[in-house]
Design an enzyme around this catalytic site. Sequence first.
Site, PDB file in Angstrom:
ATOM      1  N   HIS A   1      -4.059  -1.028  -2.329  1.00  0.00           N
ATOM      2  CA  HIS A   1      -5.227  -0.582  -3.103  1.00  0.00           C
ATOM      3  C   HIS A   1      -4.853  -0.015  -4.466  1.00  0.00           C
ATOM      4  O   HIS A   1      -5.699   0.538  -5.158  1.00  0.00           O
ATOM      5  CB  HIS A   1      -6.025   0.454  -2.300  1.00  0.00           C
ATOM      6  CG  HIS A   1      -6.556  -0.095  -1.015  1.00  0.00           C
ATOM      7  ND1 HIS A   1      -6.921   0.698   0.049  1.00  0.00           N
ATOM      8  CD2 HIS A   1      -6.783  -1.370  -0.617  1.00  0.00           C
ATOM      9  CE1 HIS A   1      -7.338  -0.062   1.047  1.00  0.00           C
ATOM     10  NE2 HIS A   1      -7.263  -1.320   0.668  1.00  0.00           N
TER      11      HIS A   1
ATOM     12  N   CYS B   1       1.461 -10.710 -18.334  1.00  0.00           N
ATOM     13  CA  CYS B   1       2.633 -11.075 -17.520  1.00  0.00           C
ATOM     14  C   CYS B   1       2.588 -10.500 -16.107  1.00  0.00           C
ATOM     15  O   CYS B   1       3.407 -10.851 -15.265  1.00  0.00           O
ATOM     16  CB  CYS B   1       3.925 -10.628 -18.218  1.00  0.00           C
ATOM     17  SG  CYS B   1       4.173  -8.834 -18.275  1.00  0.00           S
TER      18      CYS B   1
ATOM     19  N   GLY C   1      -2.175   7.786  10.288  1.00  0.00           N
ATOM     20  CA  GLY C   1      -3.185   8.449   9.474  1.00  0.00           C
ATOM     21  C   GLY C   1      -4.214   7.532   8.865  1.00  0.00           C
ATOM     22  O   GLY C   1      -4.644   7.757   7.730  1.00  0.00           O
TER      23      GLY C   1
END
Length: 349
Positions: free
Chosen positions: A133, A144, A213
């Site tokens: 993310h 590039c 988690g």
Amino acid sequence: MSCNYAEGLSPYEHKGILGVPEKFDTLEKFNEKCEILARLMCQSKHTVVHTGAGISTSAGIPDFRGPNGVWTLEKEGKRPSSNVSFADAQPTKTHMILKKLVESNKVQYIVSQNIDGLHLKSGLPRKCLSELHGNMFIDECSLCKRQFVRSCPVETVGKKCSGVPCASGHNGGRPCRGRLYDGVLDWEHDLPENDLLMAEWHSSIADLSICLGTTLQIIPSGNLPLETVKYGGKLVICNLQPTKHDNKADLVINYYVDDILQKVMNILEIDIPVYNENDNLVKLAESSVIEWTIHKKDVLLLEKIFKAKCKGVKKKRTLIKVKRNCEESLLTNHVNSKHIKLEIKEECL
């Protein structure tokens, strides 16, 4: 701050299930499950760890869907009481343990949904990490596609152009006419191609996937651990809240991830390193240009390994397991004796 990051995202209604109550294993179960996890890690030749916001809460960065998460409190018009800035946040015990496990060859790859940059600050090598993310401390060139470490978190999210020229020519590389933009994804963006490929292939060839988690609600990242199960590997989920894939896991540990990994390190008799600012590339970026691009050769090498192991292999169609039966089987086969640490250590040799 993570609240500012959440506010910078586009409006989105489908943020998943929020505020589910946390639950904890008894201390006896916790200890026994940690011993099983340590044994599974010793038996595995290729282990992948999937990390979510829950591994950064002890650094003062709130999660999103927990009882005191950013989005949970947002519905009540509130904000988390603890909200350390991304600039000031330091890697947690979990981040440092994961770095050590990679160095000790107990973990081969880490797939992260987090944008807080704490894996980067811990000194974890880029070749061992997919950031699905984005990262608040990374700029990417529009032309590039090379990535560079920032000395401070970006002020924007959603791949917005900063107008700063590409830094590719600063270290003797070929100059580029592109411009840098923030590498943090918004809801509508596709996941970075090489990060996603590396995450999917590593998950597919893994003998063991460990989720730490995360409630695994956001796709496709939340479904990647299932690739391990589809190809015959084992799945362990460590989280305080239930996840949608608990019924597919071989082992579920409901406890703080810092405590789980500390217990596992004690069983494996591996020292836990402390955070060292000299390994923090964000600090080093204050005085030099540091690239953070996934090397194409690493992608091509993993592709060959993936095809050699998984091409032509029929995936398991039935993924749903009865979690209780999986755990009972592991617990039954687990030798509960005072010599357990020695036995696990021998398996790791």
